[in-house]
Design a protein around this motif. Sequence first.
Motif, PDB file in Angstrom:
ATOM      1  N   THR A 135       0.833  -1.215   0.000  1.00 37.28           N
ATOM      2  CA  THR A 135       0.000   0.000   0.000  1.00 37.28           C
ATOM      3  C   THR A 135       0.856   1.250   0.000  1.00 37.28           C
ATOM      4  O   THR A 135       0.579   2.212  -0.734  1.00 37.28           O
ATOM      5  N   LEU A 136       1.883   1.253   0.822  1.00 36.40           N
ATOM      6  CA  LEU A 136       2.790   2.407   0.835  1.00 36.40           C
ATOM      7  C   LEU A 136       3.445   2.608  -0.522  1.00 36.40           C
ATOM      8  O   LEU A 136       3.561   3.746  -1.012  1.00 36.40           O
ATOM      9  N   HIS A 137       3.875   1.528  -1.144  1.00 46.17           N
ATOM     10  CA  HIS A 137       4.527   1.629  -2.450  1.00 46.17           C
ATOM     11  C   HIS A 137       3.568   2.183  -3.497  1.00 46.17           C
ATOM     12  O   HIS A 137       3.939   3.048  -4.321  1.00 46.17           O
ATOM     13  N   GLU A 138       2.343   1.714  -3.487  1.00 48.04           N
ATOM     14  CA  GLU A 138       1.357   2.151  -4.492  1.00 48.04           C
ATOM     15  C   GLU A 138       1.073   3.641  -4.386  1.00 48.04           C
ATOM     16  O   GLU A 138       1.146   4.382  -5.390  1.00 48.04           O
ATOM     17  N   TYR A 139       0.744   4.116  -3.182  1.00 50.36           N
ATOM     18  CA  TYR A 139       0.351   5.525  -3.034  1.00 50.36           C
ATOM     19  C   TYR A 139       1.558   6.458  -3.092  1.00 50.36           C
ATOM     20  O   TYR A 139       1.416   7.611  -3.527  1.00 50.36           O
ATOM     21  N   THR A 140       2.723   5.990  -2.700  1.00 48.12           N
ATOM     22  CA  THR A 140       3.910   6.838  -2.784  1.00 48.12           C
ATOM     23  C   THR A 140       4.316   7.042  -4.241  1.00 48.12           C
ATOM     24  O   THR A 140       4.641   8.174  -4.665  1.00 48.12           O
ATOM     25  N   CYS A 141       4.313   5.983  -5.025  1.00 45.84           N
ATOM     26  CA  CYS A 141       4.693   6.098  -6.430  1.00 45.84           C
ATOM     27  C   CYS A 141       3.682   6.908  -7.227  1.00 45.84           C
ATOM     28  O   CYS A 141       4.042   7.554  -8.231  1.00 45.84           O
ATOM     29  N   ARG A 142       2.422   6.897  -6.828  1.00 45.96           N
ATOM     30  CA  ARG A 142       1.402   7.695  -7.522  1.00 45.96           C
ATOM     31  C   ARG A 142       1.320   9.114  -7.004  1.00 45.96           C
ATOM     32  O   ARG A 142       0.545   9.928  -7.519  1.00 45.96           O
ATOM     33  N   GLY A 143       2.068   9.430  -5.946  1.00 46.19           N
ATOM     34  CA  GLY A 143       2.039  10.782  -5.375  1.00 46.19           C
ATOM     35  C   GLY A 143       0.769  11.077  -4.606  1.00 46.19           C
ATOM     36  O   GLY A 143       0.401  12.256  -4.469  1.00 46.19           O
ATOM     37  N   GLU A 144       0.114  10.062  -4.093  1.00 39.45           N
ATOM     38  CA  GLU A 144      -1.152  10.228  -3.385  1.00 39.45           C
ATOM     39  C   GLU A 144      -1.055   9.780  -1.924  1.00 39.45           C
ATOM     40  O   GLU A 144      -2.048   9.419  -1.315  1.00 39.45           O
TER      41      GLU A 144
END
Length: 314
Positions: A135-144
């Motif tokens: 989850t951290l990887h997903e939202y961090t890479c999307r800037g969200e």
Amino acid sequence: MSTPDTMLPFISAPWLDADGNPLSVRPLPGLRADVIQSLECSYPGIITPQLKALLGTCCGLADTDLGSLDFTGCWFQEEPSTVFRPALTLAIDDAGRRWIAEVGNHDLPGPVWCVFPDPEVTVYVSNDLAAFVSTLHEYTCRGEMQTWLHRVYDEARSVWSQRHVLAFRPHEVFKSDRAIRAWVSRLPFNAYVYDLRERNVERGWPYGVAGPSGRHFRCGRLPVFAVAGLPVEGWRAPTPRRVAPAILGTAAGEPAFAIDNSVGRRSRRSGRRNPRRLPAGHRTWGRSRKVPLETRPAARTFRANALAKTGAYS
């Protein structure tokens, strides 16, 4: 595919944003086998073979939006809430939120919770450490990432605003199923019970609903919690003694009748006293006795004159 393998893309390659630029988040190097063996003495739970494989590859993440993530249990203090122990404190962010993962019989620590200091709510985040890092990887890479953090905060606010609606009382044991019914029946009568097993409800429990001296309970390792206040909170406060109204000219705040004192004797009665007392030899002990009225001299004179007219005295 094993659970550590699902984390391998997040801990072995740099994190990139939507444009392909590298982010500041970076995995920390793994530990040697002898270090992992010495870590078993201080680790909050059992180090499973899967967790050993993870620690040999990566021991944490640095420079995330939550700060540094620790997989070793050595960077932060132990979680103060006993209902989650043994638990691994993954991070403590700038807002004071504690991100913890329970350590049990699973391959990796989990589930992961976020403990808010204000409002005093614990929110369910993910099933295990692998899902949390994903989850951290997903939202961090999307800037969200900030949007996701605001969403978690809104969920905590919602749980706190509905803290009385989401709970049920131990006397409402019929609302529980057989898995927790016996546990609910042993709780204090003033407890609030929160069952988080249903996914269609707010998955959080307000641990501060009973104040700073509240007691926390949990049904085994199930996501079923309870909070109860202490007797000193006021629900068993002593009732002030009532004072009888004043009678026979007694002052307004003063008891006018006999009240048992601490040694069982009776205090003196207030009010008027009979001015005439019987001699000591004529008193009747153990029961009350009316004092006879004094015969008036006028009545004796009238009776003597009546007897003289009828010839009673010869």
